[in-house]
Design a protein around this motif. Structure first.
Motif, short mmCIF file in Angstrom:
data_model
loop_
_atom_site.label_atom_id
_atom_site.label_comp_id
_atom_site.label_asym_id
_atom_site.label_seq_id
_atom_site.Cartn_x
_atom_site.Cartn_y
_atom_site.Cartn_z
N ILE A 21 -26.96 -66.08 -18.91
CA ILE A 21 -27.44 -67.20 -18.11
C ILE A 21 -28.38 -66.67 -17.04
CG2 ILE A 21 -25.53 -67.16 -16.45
CD1 ILE A 21 -25.54 -70.28 -16.63
N GLY A 22 -29.33 -67.48 -16.62
CA GLY A 22 -30.23 -67.11 -15.53
C GLY A 22 -29.64 -67.53 -14.19
N TYR A 23 -30.05 -66.81 -13.14
CA TYR A 23 -29.57 -67.10 -11.77
C TYR A 23 -30.76 -67.10 -10.83
CZ TYR A 23 -27.49 -66.33 -7.20
OH TYR A 23 -27.14 -66.44 -5.86
N CYS A 24 -30.84 -68.11 -9.99
CA CYS A 24 -31.91 -68.23 -8.99
C CYS A 24 -31.35 -67.91 -7.61
CB CYS A 24 -32.47 -69.65 -9.00
SG CYS A 24 -33.11 -70.17 -10.60
N LYS A 25 -32.04 -67.05 -6.88
CA LYS A 25 -31.60 -66.72 -5.51
C LYS A 25 -31.56 -67.96 -4.64
CE LYS A 25 -33.57 -62.06 -5.41
NZ LYS A 25 -34.58 -61.22 -4.78
N ASP A 26 -32.57 -68.80 -4.78
CA ASP A 26 -32.63 -70.04 -4.00
C ASP A 26 -32.09 -71.19 -4.84
OD1 ASP A 26 -33.89 -68.78 -1.81
OD2 ASP A 26 -35.83 -68.95 -2.83
N VAL A 35 -25.80 -57.79 -13.83
CA VAL A 35 -26.92 -58.52 -13.23
C VAL A 35 -28.20 -57.72 -13.45
CG1 VAL A 35 -27.82 -59.52 -11.09
CG2 VAL A 35 -25.33 -59.40 -11.47
N TYR A 36 -29.20 -58.34 -14.06
CA TYR A 36 -30.48 -57.71 -14.36
C TYR A 36 -31.61 -58.50 -13.71
CZ TYR A 36 -28.03 -55.12 -18.02
OH TYR A 36 -27.16 -54.30 -18.71
N GLU A 37 -32.65 -57.79 -13.25
CA GLU A 37 -33.87 -58.45 -12.80
C GLU A 37 -34.44 -59.21 -13.99
OE1 GLU A 37 -35.51 -58.66 -9.92
OE2 GLU A 37 -34.30 -57.28 -8.74
N TRP A 38 -34.87 -60.45 -13.78
CA TRP A 38 -35.37 -61.27 -14.89
C TRP A 38 -36.62 -60.67 -15.51
CZ3 TRP A 38 -33.17 -65.29 -17.36
CH2 TRP A 38 -33.96 -65.97 -18.27
N ASP A 59 -34.46 -65.54 -11.04
CA ASP A 59 -34.63 -64.20 -10.48
C ASP A 59 -33.86 -63.15 -11.27
OD1 ASP A 59 -36.18 -64.96 -8.05
OD2 ASP A 59 -34.35 -66.11 -7.64
N TYR A 60 -32.68 -63.54 -11.76
CA TYR A 60 -31.80 -62.60 -12.46
C TYR A 60 -31.34 -63.16 -13.79
CZ TYR A 60 -31.23 -60.41 -7.84
OH TYR A 60 -31.44 -59.81 -6.62
N LYS A 61 -30.99 -62.24 -14.68
CA LYS A 61 -30.29 -62.59 -15.92
C LYS A 61 -28.88 -62.03 -15.78
CE LYS A 61 -31.89 -62.26 -20.20
NZ LYS A 61 -32.35 -61.69 -21.47
N LEU A 62 -27.88 -62.87 -16.05
CA LEU A 62 -26.49 -62.45 -15.95
C LEU A 62 -25.91 -62.34 -17.35
CD1 LEU A 62 -25.27 -64.88 -13.14
CD2 LEU A 62 -26.43 -62.68 -12.89
N LEU A 63 -25.25 -61.22 -17.62
CA LEU A 63 -24.54 -61.04 -18.88
C LEU A 63 -23.05 -61.07 -18.59
CD1 LEU A 63 -26.56 -58.11 -20.54
CD2 LEU A 63 -26.95 -60.57 -20.69
N PHE A 64 -22.38 -62.08 -19.10
CA PHE A 64 -20.93 -62.20 -18.95
C PHE A 64 -20.32 -61.41 -20.11
CE2 PHE A 64 -22.54 -65.38 -16.32
CZ PHE A 64 -21.55 -65.96 -15.55
N LYS A 65 -19.51 -60.39 -19.77
CA LYS A 65 -19.03 -59.48 -20.80
C LYS A 65 -17.51 -59.39 -20.82
CE LYS A 65 -21.71 -55.90 -21.67
NZ LYS A 65 -22.34 -54.58 -21.50
N HIS A 66 -17.00 -59.14 -22.01
CA HIS A 66 -15.60 -58.74 -22.19
C HIS A 66 -15.67 -57.31 -22.68
CE1 HIS A 66 -11.34 -58.91 -23.14
NE2 HIS A 66 -11.65 -58.29 -24.26
N ASP A 67 -15.29 -56.38 -21.80
CA ASP A 67 -15.48 -54.95 -22.06
C ASP A 67 -16.96 -54.72 -22.36
OD1 ASP A 67 -12.76 -54.53 -21.54
OD2 ASP A 67 -12.22 -54.84 -23.64
N SER A 68 -17.33 -54.32 -23.57
CA SER A 68 -18.74 -54.07 -23.86
C SER A 68 -19.41 -55.21 -24.62
CB SER A 68 -18.89 -52.77 -24.66
OG SER A 68 -18.21 -52.88 -25.90
N GLU A 69 -18.64 -56.22 -25.00
CA GLU A 69 -19.18 -57.35 -25.78
C GLU A 69 -19.78 -58.42 -24.86
OE1 GLU A 69 -17.64 -60.90 -28.77
OE2 GLU A 69 -16.19 -59.51 -27.92
N VAL A 70 -21.03 -58.79 -25.11
CA VAL A 70 -21.67 -59.86 -24.34
C VAL A 70 -21.19 -61.20 -24.89
CG1 VAL A 70 -23.85 -60.95 -23.72
CG2 VAL A 70 -23.72 -58.46 -23.87
#
Length: 126
Positions: free
Chosen positions: A93-98, A36-39, A78-89
């Motif tokens: 997708i973006g995520y909104c708190k609200d 999870v990263y700040e956008w 608000d956030y950028k999500l990286l769905f990973k398998h081990d180290s591979e992205v």
């Protein structure tokens, strides 16, 4: 003749059901973690490795209805999500708190490019 007719009807029904399924993510591997990263700042704020939560979220996103956001003026997630398998992205997708509500059934927290996923699952990092 009745057996052949029944087989054709079953095949047709199967194709209709397959066409109704959503497969939004098309992931090549299982997701082992979500970063999870700040956008705006791109600063990493969390890593989610709860297997049960990840499996449920992936299933929900994969099967979700989506709605176009191409003609909607709204703030970025608000956030950028990286769905990973081990180290591979595998997927971003973006995520909104609200929860976002654009009308016509378009309600959700997850956004990709120009579509809102009809999924409101809250992240465990909030």
């Amino acid at each position: 003749m009745k057996k052949i007719k029944l087989i054709y009807i079953l095949l047709l029904f199967s194709f209709v059901l397959m066409g109704c399924q959503n497969n939004n993510l098309n992931l090549s591997d299982d997701v082992t973690s979500i970063e999870v990263y700040e956008w705006d700042s791109k600063e990493q704020v969390a890593t989610i490795d709860d297997k049960g939560f990840i499996e449920e979220l992936v299933k929900d996103l994969d099967n979700a209805r989506t709605h176009s956001t191409a003609n909607i003026d709204w703030a970025m997630p608000d956030y950028k999500l990286l769905f990973k398998h081990d180290s591979e992205v595998l997927f971003e997708i973006g995520y909104c708190k609200d929860e976002q509500n654009f009308g016509n059934g378009a309600v959700g927290r997850y956004w990709e490019s120009d579509k809102l996923y009809e999924v409101s699952t809250k992240l465990t990092v909030e």
